[in-house]
Design a protein around this motif. Structure first.
Motif, mmCIF file in Angstrom:
data_model
loop_
_atom_site.group_PDB
_atom_site.id
_atom_site.type_symbol
_atom_site.label_atom_id
_atom_site.label_comp_id
_atom_site.label_asym_id
_atom_site.label_seq_id
_atom_site.Cartn_x
_atom_site.Cartn_y
_atom_site.Cartn_z
ATOM 1 N N GLU A 1 34.479 45.166 42.263
ATOM 2 C CA GLU A 1 35.004 45.811 43.473
ATOM 3 C C GLU A 1 35.519 44.811 44.502
ATOM 4 N N ASP A 2 35.186 43.511 44.306
ATOM 5 C CA ASP A 2 35.630 42.501 45.280
ATOM 6 C C ASP A 2 36.895 41.757 44.831
ATOM 7 N N LYS A 3 37.348 42.048 43.616
ATOM 8 C CA LYS A 3 38.528 41.328 43.088
ATOM 9 C C LYS A 3 39.696 41.387 44.066
ATOM 10 N N ILE A 4 39.855 42.554 44.647
ATOM 11 C CA ILE A 4 40.988 42.807 45.539
ATOM 12 C C ILE A 4 41.012 41.874 46.757
ATOM 13 N N SER A 5 39.827 41.379 47.137
ATOM 14 C CA SER A 5 39.744 40.482 48.306
ATOM 15 C C SER A 5 40.268 39.078 48.011
ATOM 16 N N PHE A 6 40.452 38.776 46.740
ATOM 17 C CA PHE A 6 40.832 37.402 46.385
ATOM 18 C C PHE A 6 42.246 37.333 45.817
ATOM 19 N N ASP A 7 43.158 38.096 46.424
ATOM 20 C CA ASP A 7 44.495 38.161 45.828
ATOM 21 C C ASP A 7 45.295 36.869 46.001
ATOM 22 N N ASN A 8 44.795 35.941 46.805
ATOM 23 C CA ASN A 8 45.518 34.654 46.901
ATOM 24 C C ASN A 8 44.959 33.588 45.948
ATOM 25 N N ALA A 9 43.953 33.964 45.139
ATOM 26 C CA ALA A 9 43.459 33.020 44.122
ATOM 27 C C ALA A 9 44.408 33.054 42.926
ATOM 28 N N ASP A 10 44.345 32.037 42.069
ATOM 29 C CA ASP A 10 45.272 31.996 40.937
ATOM 30 C C ASP A 10 44.810 32.862 39.768
ATOM 31 N N TYR A 11 43.497 33.013 39.623
ATOM 32 C CA TYR A 11 42.992 33.826 38.517
ATOM 33 C C TYR A 11 41.625 34.369 38.923
ATOM 34 N N VAL A 12 41.471 35.694 38.844
ATOM 35 C CA VAL A 12 40.223 36.317 39.297
ATOM 36 C C VAL A 12 39.626 37.147 38.158
#
Ligand code: AMP
Ligand code: MG
Length: 372
Positions: A301-312
């Protein structure tokens, strides 16, 4: 990064020096709802003749050889590139079988077997004469487990009853939770792979040492301290598991090695959830300015918070430790097919299955923790 390179280097050297004979690895898909006994019998014959067969268990895939044949054990170490002082677990298909390989069997062993076998629990007992020192890495104790997997149990029965099987990965790599992981690491090094699909648990068995007065957990796993204590009373963790004092070594030789490391540099970010999230975002932003590519392991559910990472990679919903255990090794392997330079992972708690997940994660991270 060092570990991934070291791994490739290692395999490269083995091939160059031709220490390992290249063999044709036969992959057989097994339908669990209708197990083809002819295939399992053929695999059993390979084991009885001293060959190696990888097979699914409920924890991770194992690399099987005849545990009573020193030559088979030698081949297992060689195929994995495993240090030969790191002993193998012998897999049996029934409790009676342990009488031949254990010199003595305490009441606690019977109680634990009744409660947790077949299942993800390995017991350490004094070994009998019949078990070769090659299998136990020179120790006079033996690790024994009865897996809860129909393919594994049938293979053990067809393969002579005593199948030595460490995890079917190249030494240092994450343990395999799918047949394709085994293929990646061991193709042309072993005789056969039985593909029974994805495993259910995803972290290795809990190891409990019953060879001394107080039972000691040498490796955390799916069977937790709390579960053991409900059956046999007081149980302790091996102090070597968590000690920061390097002179306090873990009693299971395998626990002293770095393990599971992805190519990128992994750290675990620990602390209060909101602070962990903030810290990870800061690290990503900072890395972006430096041209460092960042991977993240977090809750779904937290993936969306890391949209500036290269790979989540989402490892499961928050609190779903079973899912996290099942996905951890696959996630670590998945990063190796990306170009991230660093990975930050959330941490896990201190009770139940979280202990096993955190233990493996910290090993993969070479114990690197960022506390916030
Ligand atoms: P693996 O099968 O790859 O999960 O590794 C087996 C684990 O069991 C390693 O960590 C070994 O060091 C450990 N082990 C096997 N036999 C013994 C033993 N007799 N005493 C303590 N640890 C053991
Ligand atoms: Mg292993």
């Amino acid at each position: 990064m060092a570990m991934g390179n070291a791994h490739r280097h290692f395999l490269g050297n083995l091939l160059k020096n031709k220490k390992i004979e290249m063999i044709n690895t036969l992959v057989e898909k097994i339908d669990r709802s209708n197990i083809d006994l002819d295939v399992i019998r053929a695999a059993g014959k390979v084991l009885r003749e001293g060959g190696l067969v990888a097979f699914p268990t409920e924890t991770v895939y194992g690399l099987g050889g005849d545990g009573l044949n020193p030559e088979s054990s030698r081949k297992i170490y060689e195929a994995k590139g495993r240090p030969s002082d790191n002993p193998l677990i012998i897999h049996v298909a029934d409790f009676e079988s342990i009488k031949k390989i254990a010199a003595s069997i305490p009441d606690t062993a019977k109680k634990l077997a009744d409660a947790f076998w077949p299942g993800p629990m390995t017991m350490i007992l004094p070994k009998s004469e019949i078990v070769p020192m090659e299998t136990t890495g020179g120790l006079n104790t033996i690790a024994i487990r009865m897996p809860k997997d129909d393919i594994a149990l049938e293979l053990i029965r067809c393969g002579g009853g005593y199948v030595a099987a460490p995890s079917a990965n190249a030494s240092g790599r994450p343990s395999p939770t799918k047949a394709s992981h085994v293929y990646e690491d061991l193709n042309e090094r072993i005789d056969m792979i039985l593909d029974g699909g994805e495993v259910g648990i995803g972290v290795e068995s809990t190891i409990i040492d019953l060879s001394e007065e107080t039972p000691v957990i040498l490796r955390p796993g799916y069977i937790t301290k709390e579960m053991f204590e409900s059956v046999i009373g007081h149980v302790i963790y091996d102090p070597g598991l968590t000690s920061v004092d390097a002179s306090v070594k873990p009693k299971a030789p395998g626990m002293k090695y770095r393990h599971y490391a992805p190519k990128a540099d992994l750290s675990v970010v620990e602390g209060d959830k909101s602070r962990v999230m903030l810290k990870m975002k800061d690290l990503i932003a900072d890395n972006l300015t430096k041209g460092i590519k960042t991977g993240i392991i977090c809750n779904d559910e937290d993936k969306i918070s890391f949209d500036n990472a290269d790979y989540v990679i989402g490892i499961g919903a928050q609190g779903d430790e079973e899912m996290a255990a099942r996905h951890l090794y696959d996630a670590l392997r998945e990063f190796d097919s990306t170009d991230v330079d660093v990975i930050y992972s959330i941490g896990f708690g201190e009770s139940g299955l979280a202990v096993a997940i955190m233990n493996r994660l910290l090993k993969a991270a070479g114990q690197k923790v960022i506390t916030v």
